[in-house]
Design an enzyme around this catalytic site. Structure first.
Site: not given
Ligand code: NAD
Ligand code: MG
Length: 330
Positions: A56, A111
């Site tokens: 990334s 999450h």
């Protein structure tokens, strides 16, 4: 009766906890990129923490972020957002966050699972918060840029500083989620609802049903491409109606034949056996056995993608894209 939901909008949220406080975003995937961009556009100083060889890196550099090794990024900032895949969070937090995080910092997750199921441990004196945007990173970014927001759920697992809630809310506001509404929840509730809904409906029940219906038509001699359009592609039209108007509103907008056929056949498709299975699926989510099973058996995405792939269905889709939509081959 459930207690009334607590929902926060921009007007209810002070941005103060994030003023002069940088955020270290660890991971630059779907959520990492969208959150880093939204935070920056909300005036927050963002550093991105990535491993040296991370795929990334190029993207984060192109987007103009300062890149640091995760540990170095964590050391510098009072807000740390852990946005690496759930299955590696235990390891990443142990190696990159715990040794470097400042006392009094807040660690934000997107999450609740890894914290709720005990896979992540953070040192005392650190706030642990959840800001879970209710949709993929792409939409979080798209909605922010368009001037409205995506809903989010927020929770606090540990309030070490006494300021964990205002910090979680300020973070959600900087993501743009306060424009749409930030819903207060708990890590446990978010973790369990998220897993159950993706297994029972979104990524489990619904695709399995579409595929089984497709196979039923193909086995009966219907052209696969037409079976694909009817059973798979058209999910979108019904999903869009349902998104806008709810299930009842969707039914009010479909033909009488679809209404009658659906109302009389749907409960047969999802009968007593399916309802029993749903309860079992929820049980395995609640008692942690699903997560334990996955950690033991999940050997990487490719294996599961290969096993789940239906070549007949993909061939029908390819035919649809090429012959009917006339999308050129890549
Ligand atoms: P992702 O797979 O898109 O991105 C993960 C990022 O972490 C990538 O930059 C990857 O290079 C990096 N990474 C992977 N392994 C790493 C490691 N061992 N060490 C350091 N970096 C590593 O993940 P995502 O979908 O953005 O998920 C991040 C979090 O957001 C998860 O907790 C997920 O449950 C949550 N979430 C995701 C969505 C969604 O729609 N994608 C929605 C809400 C919440
Ligand atoms: Mg999910």
């Amino acid at each position: 009766m459930n207690p009334p939901l607590k929902v926060y909008h921009d007007d209810d949220i002070s941005p103060a906890p994030l003023e002069d406080a940088g955020v270290a975003v660890i991971g630059y995937g779907s959520q990492g990129r969208a959150q880093a961009l939204n935070l920056r556009d909300s005036g927050v100083a963002v550093t991105v923490g990535l491993r040296p060889g991370s795929p990334s890196r190029a993207r984060a550099e192109e987007d103009g972020f300062t890149l640091l090794e995760p540990g170095a990024a964590v050391e510098e900032t009072p807000f740390v957002a852990v946005l690496v895949p759930d299955e590696v969070q235990g390891e990443v937090v142990a190696q990159e966050v715990t040794p470097h995080v400042k006392r009094g910092a807040v660690v934000v997750f997107a999450h609740g699972g890894p914290v709720h199921f005990g896979e992540v441990a953070l040192p005392e004196g650190v706030d642990v918060a959840l800001v879970a945007p209710m949709g993929p990173g792409r939409l979080l970014r798209e909605y922010y840029v368009a001037g409205h927001g995506l809903n989010a759920k927020a929770a606090v697992a540990r309030d070490a500083t006494g300021g964990a809630w205002p910090r979680a809310l300020a973070y959600a506001r900087a993501l743009g989620c306060g424009r749409a509404g930030v819903i207060a929840t708990t890590f446990a509730e978010e973790a369990k609802l998220d897993l159950f809904s993706e297994q029972a409906v979104l990524c489990g029940g619904l695709p399995a049903l579409a595929e089984a219906a497709f196979e039923t038509l193909v086995a009966a001699g219907y052209p696969p491409v037409l079976a694909y359009i009817e059973c798979v592609r058209e999910i979108k039209y019904v999903a869009d109606l349902t998104y806008e108007h709810g299930l009842d509103g969707m039914r009010r907008r479909i033909s009488s034949t679809a209404l009658y056929g659906g109302a009389t056949r749907g409960p047969k498709v999802v009968g007593a056996e399916a309802k029993k299975t749903l309860k079992e699926i929820l049980g395995a989510v609640e008692d942690g056995s699903f997560v334990a099973e996955m950690r033991a058996k999940f050997g990487g995405r490719e294996e599961f993608l290969a096993a789940a792939r239906n070549d007949r269905l993909e061939a029908a889709r390819e035919e649809f894209e090429r012959i009917i939509r006339r999308v050129p081959r890549e």
